[in-house]
Design a protein around this motif. Structure first.
Motif, PDB file in Angstrom:
ATOM      1  N   ALA A  80       0.862  -0.965   0.024  1.00 24.99           N
ATOM      2  CA  ALA A  80      -0.003   0.111  -0.089  1.00 24.99           C
ATOM      3  C   ALA A  80       0.944   1.239  -0.102  1.00 24.99           C
ATOM      4  O   ALA A  80       2.106   1.031   0.434  1.00 24.99           O
ATOM      5  CB  ALA A  80      -0.838   0.207   1.302  1.00 24.99           C
ATOM      6  N   ALA A  81       0.236   2.359  -0.416  1.00 23.52           N
ATOM      7  CA  ALA A  81       1.227   3.441  -0.693  1.00 23.52           C
ATOM      8  C   ALA A  81       1.505   4.023   0.619  1.00 23.52           C
ATOM      9  O   ALA A  81       2.386   5.104   0.592  1.00 23.52           O
ATOM     10  CB  ALA A  81       0.444   4.662  -1.524  1.00 23.52           C
ATOM     11  N   LYS A  82       0.739   3.662   1.865  1.00 16.10           N
ATOM     12  CA  LYS A  82       1.040   4.324   2.931  1.00 16.10           C
ATOM     13  C   LYS A  82       2.149   3.534   3.754  1.00 16.10           C
ATOM     14  O   LYS A  82       2.477   3.858   4.888  1.00 16.10           O
ATOM     15  CB  LYS A  82      -0.416   4.302   3.839  1.00 16.10           C
ATOM     16  N   ASP A  83       2.749   2.592   3.202  1.00 19.17           N
ATOM     17  CA  ASP A  83       3.655   1.856   3.794  1.00 19.17           C
ATOM     18  C   ASP A  83       5.010   2.465   4.074  1.00 19.17           C
ATOM     19  O   ASP A  83       5.453   3.362   3.082  1.00 19.17           O
ATOM     20  CB  ASP A  83       4.107   0.753   3.052  1.00 19.17           C
ATOM     21  N   GLY A  84       5.253   2.796   5.271  1.00 21.34           N
ATOM     22  CA  GLY A  84       6.414   3.611   5.893  1.00 21.34           C
ATOM     23  C   GLY A  84       7.619   3.349   5.298  1.00 21.34           C
ATOM     24  O   GLY A  84       8.342   4.303   4.966  1.00 21.34           O
ATOM     25  N   ALA A  85       7.954   2.105   5.089  1.00 22.36           N
ATOM     26  CA  ALA A  85       9.335   1.773   4.416  1.00 22.36           C
ATOM     27  C   ALA A  85       9.386   2.385   2.920  1.00 22.36           C
ATOM     28  O   ALA A  85      10.175   2.852   2.273  1.00 22.36           O
ATOM     29  CB  ALA A  85       9.758   0.390   4.396  1.00 22.36           C
ATOM     30  N   PHE A  86       8.366   2.258   2.212  1.00 21.38           N
ATOM     31  CA  PHE A  86       8.181   2.586   0.903  1.00 21.38           C
ATOM     32  C   PHE A  86       8.191   4.153   0.802  1.00 21.38           C
ATOM     33  O   PHE A  86       8.847   4.831   0.113  1.00 21.38           O
ATOM     34  CB  PHE A  86       6.901   2.143   0.453  1.00 21.38           C
ATOM     35  N   LEU A  87       7.310   4.958   1.681  1.00 17.36           N
ATOM     36  CA  LEU A  87       7.440   6.110   1.907  1.00 17.36           C
ATOM     37  C   LEU A  87       9.095   6.929   1.952  1.00 17.36           C
ATOM     38  O   LEU A  87       9.272   7.875   1.661  1.00 17.36           O
ATOM     39  CB  LEU A  87       6.619   6.875   2.585  1.00 17.36           C
ATOM     40  N   ASP A  88       9.715   6.106   3.004  1.00 16.76           N
ATOM     41  CA  ASP A  88      11.072   6.699   3.229  1.00 16.76           C
ATOM     42  C   ASP A  88      11.847   6.523   1.678  1.00 16.76           C
ATOM     43  O   ASP A  88      12.710   7.469   1.752  1.00 16.76           O
ATOM     44  CB  ASP A  88      11.455   5.638   4.211  1.00 16.76           C
ATOM     45  N   ALA A  89      11.746   5.457   1.228  1.00 22.61           N
ATOM     46  CA  ALA A  89      12.406   5.149  -0.067  1.00 22.61           C
ATOM     47  C   ALA A  89      12.195   6.196  -0.841  1.00 22.61           C
ATOM     48  O   ALA A  89      13.131   6.559  -1.731  1.00 22.61           O
ATOM     49  CB  ALA A  89      12.153   3.773  -0.546  1.00 22.61           C
ATOM     50  N   LEU A  90      10.818   6.608  -1.183  1.00 21.13           N
ATOM     51  CA  LEU A  90      10.377   7.612  -1.976  1.00 21.13           C
ATOM     52  C   LEU A  90      11.024   8.851  -1.786  1.00 21.13           C
ATOM     53  O   LEU A  90      11.454   9.618  -2.659  1.00 21.13           O
ATOM     54  CB  LEU A  90       8.780   7.523  -2.024  1.00 21.13           C
ATOM     55  N   SER A  91      11.223   9.132  -0.416  1.00 21.00           N
ATOM     56  CA  SER A  91      11.594  10.461   0.101  1.00 21.00           C
ATOM     57  C   SER A  91      13.161  10.592  -0.495  1.00 21.00           C
ATOM     58  O   SER A  91      13.877  11.438  -0.964  1.00 21.00           O
ATOM     59  CB  SER A  91      11.378  10.697   1.326  1.00 21.00           C
ATOM     60  N   ALA A  92      13.825   9.458  -0.413  1.00 20.95           N
ATOM     61  CA  ALA A  92      15.244   9.495  -0.603  1.00 20.95           C
ATOM     62  C   ALA A  92      15.762   9.718  -2.117  1.00 20.95           C
ATOM     63  O   ALA A  92      16.702   9.753  -2.410  1.00 20.95           O
ATOM     64  CB  ALA A  92      15.837   7.914  -0.137  1.00 20.95           C
ATOM     65  N   LEU A  93      14.663   9.355  -2.940  1.00 24.54           N
ATOM     66  CA  LEU A  93      14.815   9.599  -4.540  1.00 24.54           C
ATOM     67  C   LEU A  93      14.836  11.002  -4.806  1.00 24.54           C
ATOM     68  O   LEU A  93      15.153  11.324  -6.085  1.00 24.54           O
ATOM     69  CB  LEU A  93      13.673   8.953  -5.213  1.00 24.54           C
ATOM     70  N   ASP A 101      11.111  14.919  -8.453  1.00 22.38           N
ATOM     71  CA  ASP A 101      10.342  16.098  -9.102  1.00 22.38           C
ATOM     72  C   ASP A 101       8.789  15.908  -9.324  1.00 22.38           C
ATOM     73  O   ASP A 101       8.246  16.926  -8.875  1.00 22.38           O
ATOM     74  CB  ASP A 101      10.859  16.477 -10.446  1.00 22.38           C
ATOM     75  N   LEU A 102       8.579  14.679  -9.767  1.00 21.51           N
ATOM     76  CA  LEU A 102       7.072  14.596 -10.333  1.00 21.51           C
ATOM     77  C   LEU A 102       6.746  13.152 -10.087  1.00 21.51           C
ATOM     78  O   LEU A 102       7.650  12.259 -10.280  1.00 21.51           O
ATOM     79  CB  LEU A 102       7.037  14.995 -11.679  1.00 21.51           C
ATOM     80  N   CYS A 103       5.632  12.697  -9.458  1.00 18.73           N
ATOM     81  CA  CYS A 103       5.057  11.422  -9.508  1.00 18.73           C
ATOM     82  C   CYS A 103       3.750  11.661 -10.710  1.00 18.73           C
ATOM     83  O   CYS A 103       3.149  12.266 -10.773  1.00 18.73           O
ATOM     84  CB  CYS A 103       4.603  10.955  -8.221  1.00 18.73           C
ATOM     85  N   VAL A 104       3.866  10.225 -11.151  1.00 14.55           N
ATOM     86  CA  VAL A 104       2.672  10.142 -12.448  1.00 14.55           C
ATOM     87  C   VAL A 104       1.975   8.793 -11.964  1.00 14.55           C
ATOM     88  O   VAL A 104       2.669   7.833 -11.743  1.00 14.55           O
ATOM     89  CB  VAL A 104       3.096  10.009 -13.642  1.00 14.55           C
ATOM     90  N   THR A 105       0.701   8.776 -12.010  1.00 18.12           N
ATOM     91  CA  THR A 105      -0.153   7.557 -11.839  1.00 18.12           C
ATOM     92  C   THR A 105      -1.263   7.158 -12.762  1.00 18.12           C
ATOM     93  O   THR A 105      -1.655   8.442 -13.480  1.00 18.12           O
ATOM     94  CB  THR A 105      -0.731   7.549 -10.226  1.00 18.12           C
ATOM     95  N   ALA A 106      -1.444   6.197 -12.893  1.00 18.98           N
ATOM     96  CA  ALA A 106      -2.504   5.598 -14.122  1.00 18.98           C
ATOM     97  C   ALA A 106      -3.036   4.181 -13.441  1.00 18.98           C
ATOM     98  O   ALA A 106      -2.319   3.316 -13.274  1.00 18.98           O
ATOM     99  CB  ALA A 106      -1.935   5.569 -15.462  1.00 18.98           C
TER     100      ALA A 106
END
Length: 214
Positions: free
Chosen positions: A33-46, A49-54
């Protein structure tokens, strides 16, 4: 999305997007899920500039939306604010709409309710079916999104994006397999025709017949 079980043996299989990205040597994150803490930490580390969803299908929390400096853009296969939700194209075809379309919008916490960056209508002849239309609309939406990128980088897209009219919003709930059976005596030819178009890929449509001998 994470790899999902497929086939009789339920083998965990990556999505086509994941398979293509990995084949190109790109890092892939597949949180449950997008609320997963480890995922959000990894996302921040990147340092995005922009996210795209579809067709992602999961709620995006506030922390996710605050991560990319230019926001998150979504490609949605309807003329928003009509048909917000999980099955916009299927519900539009089921309803017998004569004009559909695709919208590029900024994502906000409320589902499919963000300001519109670009929108393109598509007139229907009456026989088109969901699978081919869905591919067409996402390809069209992708082109519109790419064309809008210079305005995203300059900040003009965020400033000029049009708010949606909440009073005109309609909902497009997820399709269930229980909707596939068709009652010929009750639904009428046009409604059956539109259900077949809408549910062509999944769940499909079926008719139960009782045959009696002479």
């Amino acid at each position: 999305q994470p790899p999902a079980p497929q086939g009789r043996k339920k083998v965990l299989t990556p999505s086509p997007v994941q398979a293509l990205a990995e084949a190109q040597g790109l890092p892939v994150l597949t949180p449950p899920a997008a609320k997963d803490g480890a995922f959000l930490d990894a996302l921040s580390a990147l340092d995005l500039d922009l996210c795209v969803t579809a067709a992602y299908g999961c709620f995006l929390p506030k922390r996710f939306l605050e991560t990319p400096r230019f926001g998150t853009l979504n490609i949605h296969p309807s003329l928003l604010p009509k048909y917000r939700g999980a099955a916009p194209l299927q519900r539009a075809l089921e309803a017998g709409e004569t004009t559909i379309g695709v919208t590029v919008l900024f994502t906000v916490l409320k589902m499919d309710a963000g300001p519109v960056v670009a929108q393109v209508p598509r007139e229907l002849g009456g026989d088109e079916q969901a699978p081919e239309l869905l591919r067409e609309l996402f390809e069209l939406g992708t082109r519109e999104l790419v064309a809008a990128l210079p305005r995203v980088w300059s900040g003009a897209a965020a400033e000029e994006a049009a708010p949606q009219e909440e009073a005109e919003a309609t909902h497009a709930p997820k399709v269930s397999k229980e909707e596939g059976p068709v009652a010929l005596a009750e639904e009428g030819a046009l409604r059956v025709h539109n259900k077949v178009r809408a549910f062509a890929e999944w769940p499909g449509t079926s008719v139960s017949l009782s045959l009696r001998g002479e």
